[in-house]
Design a protein around this motif. Structure first.
Motif, mmCIF file in Angstrom:
data_model
loop_
_atom_site.group_PDB
_atom_site.id
_atom_site.type_symbol
_atom_site.label_atom_id
_atom_site.label_comp_id
_atom_site.label_asym_id
_atom_site.label_seq_id
_atom_site.Cartn_x
_atom_site.Cartn_y
_atom_site.Cartn_z
ATOM 1 N N SER A 112 0.838 -1.195 0.000
ATOM 2 C CA SER A 112 0.000 0.000 0.000
ATOM 3 C C SER A 112 0.879 1.254 0.000
ATOM 4 O O SER A 112 2.069 1.202 0.311
ATOM 5 C CB SER A 112 -0.905 0.009 1.231
ATOM 6 O OG SER A 112 -0.118 -0.017 2.406
ATOM 7 N N MET A 113 0.283 2.371 -0.345
ATOM 8 C CA MET A 113 1.004 3.638 -0.415
ATOM 9 C C MET A 113 1.442 4.047 0.989
ATOM 10 O O MET A 113 0.646 4.059 1.918
ATOM 11 C CB MET A 113 0.112 4.721 -1.013
ATOM 12 C CG MET A 113 0.792 6.055 -1.207
ATOM 13 S SD MET A 113 2.045 6.059 -2.466
ATOM 14 C CE MET A 113 1.046 6.092 -3.918
ATOM 15 N N LYS A 118 8.215 15.014 6.278
ATOM 16 C CA LYS A 118 9.401 15.600 6.885
ATOM 17 C C LYS A 118 9.146 17.086 7.108
ATOM 18 O O LYS A 118 8.538 17.737 6.274
ATOM 19 C CB LYS A 118 10.620 15.410 5.986
ATOM 20 C CG LYS A 118 11.009 13.963 5.807
ATOM 21 C CD LYS A 118 12.288 13.861 5.017
ATOM 22 C CE LYS A 118 12.752 12.435 4.984
ATOM 23 N NZ LYS A 118 14.069 12.319 4.373
ATOM 24 N N LYS A 119 9.642 17.598 8.241
ATOM 25 C CA LYS A 119 9.411 19.001 8.563
ATOM 26 C C LYS A 119 10.529 19.498 9.467
ATOM 27 O O LYS A 119 11.036 18.762 10.305
ATOM 28 C CB LYS A 119 8.079 19.130 9.296
ATOM 29 C CG LYS A 119 7.765 20.526 9.751
ATOM 30 C CD LYS A 119 6.470 20.603 10.498
ATOM 31 C CE LYS A 119 6.248 22.004 10.976
ATOM 32 N NZ LYS A 119 5.017 22.172 11.695
ATOM 33 N N GLN A 130 6.161 9.883 -0.936
ATOM 34 C CA GLN A 130 5.242 8.754 -1.101
ATOM 35 C C GLN A 130 5.964 7.638 -1.841
ATOM 36 O O GLN A 130 6.717 7.910 -2.774
ATOM 37 C CB GLN A 130 4.021 9.154 -1.921
ATOM 38 C CG GLN A 130 3.279 10.334 -1.377
ATOM 39 C CD GLN A 130 2.176 10.754 -2.339
ATOM 40 O OE1 GLN A 130 1.817 10.025 -3.236
ATOM 41 N NE2 GLN A 130 1.663 11.948 -2.151
ATOM 42 N N HIS A 131 5.736 6.410 -1.408
ATOM 43 C CA HIS A 131 6.276 5.274 -2.143
ATOM 44 C C HIS A 131 5.512 4.008 -1.803
ATOM 45 O O HIS A 131 4.806 3.928 -0.803
ATOM 46 C CB HIS A 131 7.768 5.080 -1.855
ATOM 47 C CG HIS A 131 8.043 4.417 -0.542
ATOM 48 N ND1 HIS A 131 7.904 5.057 0.651
ATOM 49 C CD2 HIS A 131 8.424 3.152 -0.256
ATOM 50 C CE1 HIS A 131 8.211 4.229 1.640
ATOM 51 N NE2 HIS A 131 8.519 3.054 1.118
ATOM 52 N N LYS A 132 5.646 3.013 -2.686
ATOM 53 C CA LYS A 132 5.071 1.685 -2.461
ATOM 54 C C LYS A 132 6.225 0.694 -2.408
ATOM 55 O O LYS A 132 7.090 0.704 -3.277
ATOM 56 C CB LYS A 132 4.116 1.294 -3.594
ATOM 57 C CG LYS A 132 2.859 2.120 -3.626
ATOM 58 C CD LYS A 132 1.943 1.623 -4.706
ATOM 59 C CE LYS A 132 0.642 2.409 -4.709
ATOM 60 N NZ LYS A 132 -0.284 1.896 -5.716
#
Length: 157
Positions: A112-113, A118-119, A130-132
């Motif tokens: 799933s995604m 990050k901040k 985002q990555h799968k």
């Protein structure tokens, strides 16, 4: 070399006196006892992790680059072979000639995604990644416990 133990005795029955069969004298006898049971399982190492596997299981592992759909892999690091009543443990692994387990590559898929945020405070820096994650799915085949053939003495003439 191998240890055969009687397992799966419920706690409420463990304190009672039960008739427990004597441990078999050889590895061949132990394998014969496990072979007679209706279902078996193995504990095998695959891609650095241990999995409890039974026939027809669907196993999801991190992506394997060198395999294609339909390839058959043989699991050679088997730590434990068992059934409902008996367990055979290797030290550290059971030899591949004793038990054969094959796995067929079913598909390469993605999970799933996943979102990574990050901040940095007070700097105005905000970023979302985002990555799968890629995975490979394997179908576990039958657990084959070969019957050892008696060695015949050959006479030289």
């Amino acid at each position: 070399m191998f240890a055969l133990t009687r397992s799966f005795i419920p706690r409420h029955l463990a304190s009672r006196s039960l008739h427990v069969a004597a441990a078999p004298s050889s590895t061949t006898a132990a394998l014969q006892l496990i072979r007679q049971q209706p279902s078996q399982y193995v504990v095998a190492s695959f891609v650095g992790r241990k999995y409890i596997l039974t026939p027809r299981d669907l196993l999801t592992v991190p992506h394997l680059r060198d395999v294609k759909v339909g390839d058959i892999l043989e699991l050679d690091q088997i730590h434990e072979l068992g059934s409902r009543e008996y367990t055979l443990r290797g030290n550290p692994v059971i030899p591949p000639s004793t038990v054969k387990v094959k796995a067929t590559v079913v598909e390469h898929t993605k999970g799933s995604m996943e979102y990574i945020f990050k901040k940095k405070r007070r700097k105005g820096y905000r970023k979302t990644i985002q990555h799968k994650q890629p995975y490979t799915r394997l179908r576990i085949g039958d657990i084959e416990i070969p019957v050892e053939q008696p060695v015949e003495a050959s006479s030289s003439s």
